[in-house]
Scaffold this motif. Structure first.
Motif, PDB file in Angstrom:
ATOM      1  N   LEU A 179       1.330   5.471   0.306  1.00  0.00           N
ATOM      2  CA  LEU A 179       0.759   6.567   1.081  1.00  0.00           C
ATOM      3  C   LEU A 179      -0.334   7.291   0.288  1.00  0.00           C
ATOM      4  O   LEU A 179      -1.331   7.746   0.843  1.00  0.00           O
ATOM      5  CB  LEU A 179       1.890   7.528   1.434  1.00  0.00           C
ATOM      6  CG  LEU A 179       1.759   8.365   2.684  1.00  0.00           C
ATOM      7  CD1 LEU A 179       1.253   7.546   3.841  1.00  0.00           C
ATOM      8  CD2 LEU A 179       3.090   9.002   3.005  1.00  0.00           C
ATOM      9  N   LEU A 189       0.294   2.352  16.137  1.00  0.00           N
ATOM     10  CA  LEU A 189       1.701   1.969  16.005  1.00  0.00           C
ATOM     11  C   LEU A 189       2.421   2.131  17.333  1.00  0.00           C
ATOM     12  O   LEU A 189       1.924   2.742  18.259  1.00  0.00           O
ATOM     13  CB  LEU A 189       2.387   2.851  14.957  1.00  0.00           C
ATOM     14  CG  LEU A 189       1.849   2.768  13.552  1.00  0.00           C
ATOM     15  CD1 LEU A 189       2.595   3.748  12.668  1.00  0.00           C
ATOM     16  CD2 LEU A 189       2.000   1.359  13.021  1.00  0.00           C
ATOM     17  N   GLY A 190       3.644   1.597  17.390  1.00  0.00           N
ATOM     18  CA  GLY A 190       4.492   1.859  18.543  1.00  0.00           C
ATOM     19  C   GLY A 190       4.166   0.960  19.705  1.00  0.00           C
ATOM     20  O   GLY A 190       3.463   1.345  20.639  1.00  0.00           O
ATOM     21  N   LEU A 211      -3.524   7.929   7.196  1.00  0.00           N
ATOM     22  CA  LEU A 211      -2.269   7.760   7.935  1.00  0.00           C
ATOM     23  C   LEU A 211      -2.434   8.224   9.381  1.00  0.00           C
ATOM     24  O   LEU A 211      -2.031   7.529  10.325  1.00  0.00           O
ATOM     25  CB  LEU A 211      -1.144   8.541   7.254  1.00  0.00           C
ATOM     26  CG  LEU A 211       0.199   8.550   8.000  1.00  0.00           C
ATOM     27  CD1 LEU A 211       0.786   7.144   8.114  1.00  0.00           C
ATOM     28  CD2 LEU A 211       1.204   9.480   7.320  1.00  0.00           C
ATOM     29  N   VAL A 246       0.855  -1.203   0.000  1.00  0.00           N
ATOM     30  CA  VAL A 246       0.000   0.000   0.000  1.00  0.00           C
ATOM     31  C   VAL A 246       0.885   1.245   0.000  1.00  0.00           C
ATOM     32  O   VAL A 246       1.831   1.347   0.782  1.00  0.00           O
ATOM     33  CB  VAL A 246      -0.915   0.023   1.253  1.00  0.00           C
ATOM     34  CG1 VAL A 246      -1.884   1.191   1.173  1.00  0.00           C
ATOM     35  CG2 VAL A 246      -1.675  -1.282   1.373  1.00  0.00           C
ATOM     36  N   ILE A 278      -2.613  13.852  19.464  1.00  0.00           N
ATOM     37  CA  ILE A 278      -2.630  13.931  18.003  1.00  0.00           C
ATOM     38  C   ILE A 278      -4.071  13.913  17.494  1.00  0.00           C
ATOM     39  O   ILE A 278      -4.871  13.105  17.935  1.00  0.00           O
ATOM     40  CB  ILE A 278      -1.883  12.715  17.407  1.00  0.00           C
ATOM     41  CG1 ILE A 278      -0.396  12.781  17.755  1.00  0.00           C
ATOM     42  CG2 ILE A 278      -2.093  12.593  15.907  1.00  0.00           C
ATOM     43  CD1 ILE A 278       0.363  11.491  17.485  1.00  0.00           C
ATOM     44  N   ARG A 304      -4.102   5.851  11.516  1.00  0.00           N
ATOM     45  CA  ARG A 304      -3.366   4.639  11.809  1.00  0.00           C
ATOM     46  C   ARG A 304      -2.255   4.852  12.851  1.00  0.00           C
ATOM     47  O   ARG A 304      -1.833   3.903  13.508  1.00  0.00           O
ATOM     48  CB  ARG A 304      -2.757   4.112  10.499  1.00  0.00           C
ATOM     49  CG  ARG A 304      -2.352   2.655  10.581  1.00  0.00           C
ATOM     50  CD  ARG A 304      -1.809   2.153   9.271  1.00  0.00           C
ATOM     51  NE  ARG A 304      -2.866   1.833   8.324  1.00  0.00           N
ATOM     52  CZ  ARG A 304      -2.731   0.914   7.353  1.00  0.00           C
ATOM     53  NH1 ARG A 304      -1.598   0.254   7.229  1.00  0.00           N
ATOM     54  NH2 ARG A 304      -3.710   0.674   6.519  1.00  0.00           N
ATOM     55  N   LEU A 305      -1.795   6.094  12.987  1.00  0.00           N
ATOM     56  CA  LEU A 305      -0.629   6.345  13.854  1.00  0.00           C
ATOM     57  C   LEU A 305      -0.803   5.860  15.292  1.00  0.00           C
ATOM     58  O   LEU A 305       0.110   5.248  15.840  1.00  0.00           O
ATOM     59  CB  LEU A 305      -0.254   7.833  13.844  1.00  0.00           C
ATOM     60  CG  LEU A 305       0.354   8.346  12.540  1.00  0.00           C
ATOM     61  CD1 LEU A 305       0.748   9.800  12.692  1.00  0.00           C
ATOM     62  CD2 LEU A 305       1.560   7.516  12.139  1.00  0.00           C
ATOM     63  N   LEU A 358      -3.605   5.544   0.897  1.00  0.00           N
ATOM     64  CA  LEU A 358      -4.096   5.662   2.269  1.00  0.00           C
ATOM     65  C   LEU A 358      -4.568   7.078   2.545  1.00  0.00           C
ATOM     66  O   LEU A 358      -5.584   7.295   3.216  1.00  0.00           O
ATOM     67  CB  LEU A 358      -2.959   5.277   3.226  1.00  0.00           C
ATOM     68  CG  LEU A 358      -3.282   5.134   4.696  1.00  0.00           C
ATOM     69  CD1 LEU A 358      -4.288   4.011   4.920  1.00  0.00           C
ATOM     70  CD2 LEU A 358      -1.994   4.849   5.480  1.00  0.00           C
TER      71      LEU A 358
END
Lengths: 331, 331
Positions: A3, A18-19, A11, A1, A32, A14-15, A6
């Motif tokens: 950017l 993550l992490g 994006l 995929v 955020i 989705r952040l 998306l």
């Protein structure tokens, strides 16, 4: 995929997933996804934001002067602080430019940037200067929120409620029109061009909204429909806007009679605020203002599924726009 | 005049003279020109820094993995906070990338960045994502300084005094060597390559130095000679460094026997701290450490004219290097 598929907002969605080792301080109050982050540090509530402008994408060297570019790079970040109802205090600036850039251009850039900052009481405290093929500017602005009872008073995107009215703090579409004019070489003293090159952050409006007990706002960077859409999705509501009530300047009506509404709804970069709150509080704010710049343009409605913005004509029929606003990665 | 001729440090010298309308808050305590800015906000003392990394200039996609790039983008900013003797708290991140970037690369980038942040207790609170041809990353980190008596305890560049000793908090040159190895395709698990890709900010060393009463430091980003030179110019002093006392790793000596000293003096990106202070205070800090990582390498001397760093060999003869370190705009 890729950017591109998306998209910017895909994006951003989705952040947070993550992490594995992501640290999240319990002092973080607004994360955020709003115009700026808010966190507690000791007895203070800090409000911080950062935006990047890339030559050819967000600004056009040679079309806009470097002093205008500097002004705008600072002003758009201060606008995010205004959209939180906070006051900006300090800024960091990173400038990435090719080594063959004329020093006089750089000096003009900082003159514009420092002036825009000074008019809003912002001190530029540092940053970075690096080499890059494409001029790229990043500005971070850090401010403070009032907290008379130990809780910060800020304007958020996720506090719109069904029945609230929607107001904007000034005329819309001039900036989008100014960009069109700038591209065909219209003099940069033209008022539409000025609206595009030299936005004035709505600090007093944001702070006034907080005092009036309003809790929901966003600044118009991507476009009225898209930015109000952010409020709708964050708050899980819908919005109806009456096209006839959107304030338009005489200059815009004369210059682009057939396109004025589209520019006002999707042009973006007006940097006026969208304020959302109970009718009485919006009226209180209106009464406290010396100018008539606060215009009620619609209402928040229930909309559990689409959570979107509908712009209606005089007959109550929805007006659709081809493109609702800006996405950094979709073209 | 082109930026190439003026150079990064020429530009930085010129910035304070710009801005007829520049606003300078009296709450600003440490201005442009140190590792980070320091200002008062209410009863808190904030420390803030921002760095930009450009693909092809500061990192090499395809050579370094996106997780390493994310790690380093965060770590180098946290290192600036360490060099102030402060603790980092929150970060803003701006990522500019082409729309055709794979989403998996972006996810890796954030994994590395979030992990590096989490290990230092930093919460990423927001930022920006934009389109650009050249991947460009800007990170701002905001921290706080201790102020037990109402005055912030920080490490500055301008407080070195004649007679002070110069110490470094770890082995130098590994990062520069790692970059050379990375470029010829050495496995990224190699310890020199790891030193280059995954620097660890010296937060405990910076905070320990403050407690020991040391007031002068910088982190090694551009190279020992150049970064110590920043201290010399800011403090109007000179420095002598004994080459034999500069700590070098066995890996570096074995891999680059003829180049180890040059890499240690000018390679840069080690992100160890240079601490400068009275011998007794440096000794106090050394005693408090569990490891022997603090090495005294030289002294501050009087040098009103050149304000520069001299690296001396065993015979006391100066060793000259072709290039003392990094300048963003000179090549």
């Amino acid at each position: 995929v890729k950017l591109r598929d998306l998209g910017e907002f895909g994006l951003i969605d989705r952040l947070p997933t993550l992490g594995v080792y992501r640290h999240r301080s319990e002092d973080l109050l607004v994360d955020i996804g709003d115009d700026a982050a808010v966190w507690r540090m000791g007895d203070e509530f800090l409000v911080a934001t950062m935006d990047t402008l890339v030559a050819g994408v967000h600004f056009l060297p040679g079309v806009a002067g470097w002093d205008d570019i500097g002004w705008k790079a600072m002003a758009v970040n201060i606008s995010d602080i205004a959209a939180m109802g906070a006051w900006p205090r300090f800024a960091l600036v990173s400038l990435a430019v090719p080594p063959e850039t004329a020093v006089s251009d750089i000096e003009q850039f900082y003159e514009g940037l420092y002036t825009s900052a000074a008019l809003c009481g912002v001190t530029v405290v540092g940053g970075d200067t690096v080499r890059a093929e494409t001029p790229t500017i990043t500005v971070a602005v850090i401010g403070r929120a009032e907290a008379p009872d130990g809780e910060p008073l800020v304007l958020r995107r996720d506090t719109a409620a069904v029945g609230d009215v929607i107001a904007v703090t000034g005329k819309l579409g001039d900036s989008g029109a100014g960009l069109l004019r700038l591209k065909v070489g219209v003099d940069d003293q033209d008022p539409l061009v000025q609206a595009h090159l030299r936005p004035h952050p709505e600090l007093a409006m944001g702070a006034g909204a907080v005092v009036a007990g309003i809790t929901c706002a966003i600044d118009i960077s991507d476009g009225l429909v898209q930015d109000l859409g952010h409020i709708c999705r964050s708050s899980s509501v819908g919005a109806v806007v009456r096209a006839v009530d959107i304030p338009l300047s005489d200059e815009l009506r004369v210059a682009y009679p057939d396109d004025a509404l589209r520019l006002a709804c999707t042009g973006g970069e007006d940097y006026k605020l969208i304020l959302v709150g109970p009718q009485g509080r919006i009226a209180d704010l209106q009464e406290g203002l010396e100018t008539a710049d606060l215009a009620v343009i619609g209402e928040i409605i229930k909309d559990n599924y689409e959570k979107r913005v509908r712009v209606l004509d005089d007959a109550g029929k929805e007006i659709r726009f081809d493109k609702t606003g800006w996405d950094a990665f979709k073209s």
